[in-house]
Design a protein around this motif. Structure first.
Motif, PDB file in Angstrom:
ATOM      1  N   GLN A  88      -4.436   6.986  -3.057  1.00  0.00           N
ATOM      2  CA  GLN A  88      -5.145   8.020  -3.815  1.00  0.00           C
ATOM      3  C   GLN A  88      -5.998   7.407  -4.921  1.00  0.00           C
ATOM      4  O   GLN A  88      -7.133   7.846  -5.162  1.00  0.00           O
ATOM      5  N   LYS A  89      -5.454   6.413  -5.586  1.00  0.00           N
ATOM      6  CA  LYS A  89      -6.210   5.755  -6.650  1.00  0.00           C
ATOM      7  C   LYS A  89      -7.417   5.022  -6.078  1.00  0.00           C
ATOM      8  O   LYS A  89      -8.487   4.987  -6.701  1.00  0.00           O
ATOM      9  N   PHE A  90      -7.260   4.437  -4.895  1.00  0.00           N
ATOM     10  CA  PHE A  90      -8.374   3.743  -4.242  1.00  0.00           C
ATOM     11  C   PHE A  90      -9.524   4.706  -3.983  1.00  0.00           C
ATOM     12  O   PHE A  90     -10.690   4.387  -4.253  1.00  0.00           O
ATOM     13  N   ILE A  91      -9.220   5.893  -3.465  1.00  0.00           N
ATOM     14  CA  ILE A  91     -10.253   6.893  -3.165  1.00  0.00           C
ATOM     15  C   ILE A  91     -11.008   7.289  -4.436  1.00  0.00           C
ATOM     16  O   ILE A  91     -12.245   7.352  -4.451  1.00  0.00           O
ATOM     17  N   LYS A  92     -10.263   7.537  -5.515  1.00  0.00           N
ATOM     18  CA  LYS A  92     -10.887   7.923  -6.787  1.00  0.00           C
ATOM     19  C   LYS A  92     -11.737   6.799  -7.366  1.00  0.00           C
ATOM     20  O   LYS A  92     -12.841   7.038  -7.870  1.00  0.00           O
ATOM     21  N   THR A  93     -11.225   5.583  -7.285  1.00  0.00           N
ATOM     22  CA  THR A  93     -11.956   4.427  -7.837  1.00  0.00           C
ATOM     23  C   THR A  93     -13.226   4.156  -7.043  1.00  0.00           C
ATOM     24  O   THR A  93     -14.288   3.889  -7.619  1.00  0.00           O
ATOM     25  N   LYS A  94     -13.128   4.248  -5.739  1.00  0.00           N
ATOM     26  CA  LYS A  94     -14.304   4.050  -4.890  1.00  0.00           C
ATOM     27  C   LYS A  94     -15.397   5.062  -5.235  1.00  0.00           C
ATOM     28  O   LYS A  94     -16.572   4.700  -5.409  1.00  0.00           O
ATOM     29  N   PHE A  95     -15.029   6.318  -5.344  1.00  0.00           N
ATOM     30  CA  PHE A  95     -16.009   7.360  -5.657  1.00  0.00           C
ATOM     31  C   PHE A  95     -16.645   7.122  -7.032  1.00  0.00           C
ATOM     32  O   PHE A  95     -17.873   7.225  -7.187  1.00  0.00           O
ATOM     33  N   PHE A  96     -15.818   6.778  -8.014  1.00  0.00           N
ATOM     34  CA  PHE A  96     -16.332   6.556  -9.366  1.00  0.00           C
ATOM     35  C   PHE A  96     -17.321   5.405  -9.396  1.00  0.00           C
ATOM     36  O   PHE A  96     -18.404   5.509 -10.003  1.00  0.00           O
ATOM     37  N   ILE A  97     -17.001   4.297  -8.748  1.00  0.00           N
ATOM     38  CA  ILE A  97     -17.877   3.120  -8.774  1.00  0.00           C
ATOM     39  C   ILE A  97     -19.174   3.390  -8.025  1.00  0.00           C
ATOM     40  O   ILE A  97     -20.252   2.989  -8.462  1.00  0.00           O
ATOM     41  N   GLU A  98     -19.082   4.104  -6.906  1.00  0.00           N
ATOM     42  CA  GLU A  98     -20.295   4.435  -6.155  1.00  0.00           C
ATOM     43  C   GLU A  98     -21.225   5.319  -6.983  1.00  0.00           C
ATOM     44  O   GLU A  98     -22.456   5.128  -6.969  1.00  0.00           O
ATOM     45  N   GLN A  99     -20.672   6.270  -7.711  1.00  0.00           N
ATOM     46  CA  GLN A  99     -21.486   7.133  -8.564  1.00  0.00           C
ATOM     47  C   GLN A  99     -22.085   6.359  -9.733  1.00  0.00           C
ATOM     48  O   GLN A  99     -23.251   6.557 -10.098  1.00  0.00           O
ATOM     49  N   LEU A 100     -21.305   5.460 -10.323  1.00  0.00           N
ATOM     50  CA  LEU A 100     -21.801   4.618 -11.416  1.00  0.00           C
ATOM     51  C   LEU A 100     -22.963   3.752 -10.947  1.00  0.00           C
ATOM     52  O   LEU A 100     -23.979   3.611 -11.643  1.00  0.00           O
ATOM     53  N   ALA A 101     -22.828   3.182  -9.754  1.00  0.00           N
ATOM     54  CA  ALA A 101     -23.896   2.355  -9.202  1.00  0.00           C
ATOM     55  C   ALA A 101     -25.148   3.187  -8.924  1.00  0.00           C
ATOM     56  O   ALA A 101     -26.270   2.759  -9.218  1.00  0.00           O
ATOM     57  N   LYS A 102     -24.946   4.393  -8.387  1.00  0.00           N
ATOM     58  CA  LYS A 102     -26.075   5.270  -8.057  1.00  0.00           C
ATOM     59  C   LYS A 102     -26.860   5.641  -9.301  1.00  0.00           C
ATOM     60  O   LYS A 102     -28.104   5.695  -9.281  1.00  0.00           O
ATOM     61  N   GLU A 103     -26.157   5.875 -10.399  1.00  0.00           N
ATOM     62  CA  GLU A 103     -26.824   6.190 -11.671  1.00  0.00           C
ATOM     63  C   GLU A 103     -27.717   5.040 -12.138  1.00  0.00           C
ATOM     64  O   GLU A 103     -28.682   5.267 -12.880  1.00  0.00           O
ATOM     65  N   ILE A 124       0.856  -1.193   0.000  1.00  0.00           N
ATOM     66  CA  ILE A 124       0.000   0.000   0.000  1.00  0.00           C
ATOM     67  C   ILE A 124       0.893   1.244   0.000  1.00  0.00           C
ATOM     68  O   ILE A 124       1.562   1.547   0.984  1.00  0.00           O
ATOM     69  N   THR A 125       0.894   1.937  -1.110  1.00  0.00           N
ATOM     70  CA  THR A 125       1.664   3.164  -1.269  1.00  0.00           C
ATOM     71  C   THR A 125       0.713   4.355  -1.268  1.00  0.00           C
ATOM     72  O   THR A 125      -0.510   4.197  -1.315  1.00  0.00           O
ATOM     73  N   ASN A 126       1.277   5.556  -1.264  1.00  0.00           N
ATOM     74  CA  ASN A 126       0.455   6.761  -1.337  1.00  0.00           C
ATOM     75  C   ASN A 126      -0.314   6.809  -2.661  1.00  0.00           C
ATOM     76  O   ASN A 126      -1.487   7.212  -2.703  1.00  0.00           O
ATOM     77  N   ASP A 127       0.341   6.404  -3.743  1.00  0.00           N
ATOM     78  CA  ASP A 127      -0.331   6.375  -5.051  1.00  0.00           C
ATOM     79  C   ASP A 127      -1.522   5.425  -5.033  1.00  0.00           C
ATOM     80  O   ASP A 127      -2.590   5.740  -5.578  1.00  0.00           O
ATOM     81  N   LEU A 128      -1.339   4.248  -4.411  1.00  0.00           N
ATOM     82  CA  LEU A 128      -2.437   3.287  -4.324  1.00  0.00           C
ATOM     83  C   LEU A 128      -3.581   3.842  -3.485  1.00  0.00           C
ATOM     84  O   LEU A 128      -4.756   3.700  -3.838  1.00  0.00           O
ATOM     85  N   PRO A 160     -16.248  -0.125   0.973  1.00  0.00           N
ATOM     86  CA  PRO A 160     -15.340   0.044   2.117  1.00  0.00           C
ATOM     87  C   PRO A 160     -14.191   0.993   1.825  1.00  0.00           C
ATOM     88  O   PRO A 160     -13.769   1.152   0.675  1.00  0.00           O
ATOM     89  N   ASP A 161     -13.685   1.630   2.870  1.00  0.00           N
ATOM     90  CA  ASP A 161     -12.457   2.399   2.751  1.00  0.00           C
ATOM     91  C   ASP A 161     -11.275   1.433   2.776  1.00  0.00           C
ATOM     92  O   ASP A 161     -11.389   0.296   3.261  1.00  0.00           O
ATOM     93  N   LEU A 162     -10.146   1.886   2.284  1.00  0.00           N
ATOM     94  CA  LEU A 162      -8.977   1.018   2.185  1.00  0.00           C
ATOM     95  C   LEU A 162      -8.571   0.446   3.545  1.00  0.00           C
ATOM     96  O   LEU A 162      -8.230  -0.735   3.661  1.00  0.00           O
ATOM     97  N   GLU A 163      -8.635   1.279   4.580  1.00  0.00           N
ATOM     98  CA  GLU A 163      -8.194   0.825   5.907  1.00  0.00           C
ATOM     99  C   GLU A 163      -9.126  -0.223   6.506  1.00  0.00           C
ATOM    100  O   GLU A 163      -8.767  -0.913   7.480  1.00  0.00           O
ATOM    101  N   ASN A 164     -10.320  -0.357   5.960  1.00  0.00           N
ATOM    102  CA  ASN A 164     -11.282  -1.338   6.480  1.00  0.00           C
ATOM    103  C   ASN A 164     -11.292  -2.654   5.703  1.00  0.00           C
ATOM    104  O   ASN A 164     -12.073  -3.552   6.006  1.00  0.00           O
ATOM    105  N   ILE A 165     -10.419  -2.751   4.708  1.00  0.00           N
ATOM    106  CA  ILE A 165     -10.350  -3.963   3.907  1.00  0.00           C
ATOM    107  C   ILE A 165      -9.357  -4.948   4.522  1.00  0.00           C
ATOM    108  O   ILE A 165      -8.234  -4.579   4.869  1.00  0.00           O
ATOM    109  N   LYS A 166      -9.802  -6.183   4.700  1.00  0.00           N
ATOM    110  CA  LYS A 166      -8.935  -7.236   5.250  1.00  0.00           C
ATOM    111  C   LYS A 166      -8.393  -8.068   4.096  1.00  0.00           C
ATOM    112  O   LYS A 166      -9.146  -8.663   3.335  1.00  0.00           O
TER     113      LYS A 166
END
Length: 353
Positions: A86-101, A80-84, A109-115
């Motif tokens: 940041q990309k996780f946050i962007k990907t999560k937001f994009f998928i949630e918006q796609l699903a909402k549409e 888990i790097t800083n780049d990962l 889940p947030d990255l820190e909550n993933i096992k």
């Protein structure tokens, strides 16, 4: 056609037919049914935790007293790097918006909550539960794990998608190799996540047969006697089938997913990283078309964990645009009979050749 005997004898089964793991599709009932007809049932443990793995093994033991196989993911876990992050946050937001549409309300889940689970924690469970056949995919086991499993009498089946991978498996002492052609449904067993060898199954099988000296199982496009016969002629001693069991009574697929199989055509079946971050073959849908070749695909297993809740919600809504239905390229009549009857019919067909 006479059945090859070497793998059947090694695995203590009557017929050298192996029910593919198919995590999310296969069930303890499917495993037990496969064993009951004299084939090898495979319990998919994927990257479950040790406790979850033990529970599934124990559940399967209640249904059969025969030695079934278990299958795990021998995967690499990226740092888990800083780049990962940041990309996780962007990907999560994009998928949630796609699903909402598409009227799907999901809280990913947030990255820190993933096992994230490593296969190493499953090794002791597999040994403690007395499992004697272990197959694996996504890479090779480390030397210490191989030694530990062998010392406890566990037979090892590795997966290859190239001659190079087959040679690595043989050199490390793996007992049997499952040769996976590019046409096979589900995840590619390739060691390298990014650069997958796109080799047709029969070409690959023939080449691997020429380069290694241990028994081979073939997986990819097997759905009738003719395809099994072709694989046998090219060196296969065992035959792994998956897609023919997708609509079976024991399959975990829901009715709306099984109905989707009936309408599939060859243009619908694609390789995608969109759901899991690793290449897998399945039925194209809105989610795949939107995310493939986009910036919103995280490396495995982070993409897989991120999209898990989306797929669960889509299943409850019977929405085929946001579930993964893994499927191989050999389109056929996906039988809704029991696993026993499907395999029995295949065996009878083979005997008539």
């Amino acid at each position: 056609m006479e059945w090859p005997t070497v793998i059947a004898e090694k695995l203590s089964i009557k017929y050298p037919i192996i029910q593919a793991p198919m995590f999310g599709v296969s069930t303890p009932k499917m495993v037990a049914a496969s064993m009951n007809i004299g084939c090898l049932g495979t319990l998919a443990l994927a990257d479950l935790s040790a406790d979850q793995s033990a529970k599934l093994i124990q559940e399967t033991k209640k249904l059969t007293d025969q030695p079934f196989a278990v299958n795990i993911f021998a995967h690499y876990i990226p740092e888990i790097t800083n780049d990962l992050q940041q990309k996780f946050i962007k990907t999560k937001f994009f998928i949630e918006q796609l699903a909402k549409e598409s009227h799907l309300e999901v809280n990913l889940p947030d990255l820190e909550n993933i096992k994230i689970n490593s296969y190493h924690e499953q090794i002791d469970v597999i040994i403690d539960e007395g499992c004697k056949i272990l197959s694996f995919t996504f890479g090779n086991l480390d030397g210490e794990s191989i030694q530990k499993l062998k010392e406890n009498g566990v037979l090892l089946i590795g997966t290859c998608t190239s001659v190079e991978e087959a040679l690595v498996l043989e050199k490390s002492g793996i007992d049997i190799i499952c040769v996976q052609g590019i046409e096979a449904g589900g995840h590619r067993g390739t060691f390298d996540v990014e650069n997958i060898p796109q080799i047709g199954g029969l070409s690959l099988l023939s080449q691997v047969y020429d380069h290694v000296g241990i028994p081979l199982i073939y997986a990819g496009g097997l759905y009738n006697a003719r395809t099994l016969y072709a694989a046998k002629e090219l060196g296969a001693k065992g035959f792994q089938v998956g897609s023919i069991l997708l609509a079976s009574q024991e399959s975990a697929l829901r009715l709306f997913e099984k109905e989707k199989l009936k309408a599939v055509n060859e243009r619908d079946i694609v390789l995608t990283k969109s759901f899991s971050g690793r290449y897998a073959r399945g039925i194209k849908n809105k989610f795949i078309e939107t995310l493939d070749n986009s910036e919103y695909v995280l490396p495995y297993p982070y993409q897989n964990k991120l999209t898990n809740e989306l797929r669960k919600v889509a299943k409850t809504m019977c929405n085929t645009d946001f579930v993964n239905i893994w499927l191989g390229q050999s389109i056929h009549n996906y039988s809704e009979l029991s696993t026993v009857d499907i395999l029995k019919n295949l065996i009878l067909e083979v005997k008539e050749i």
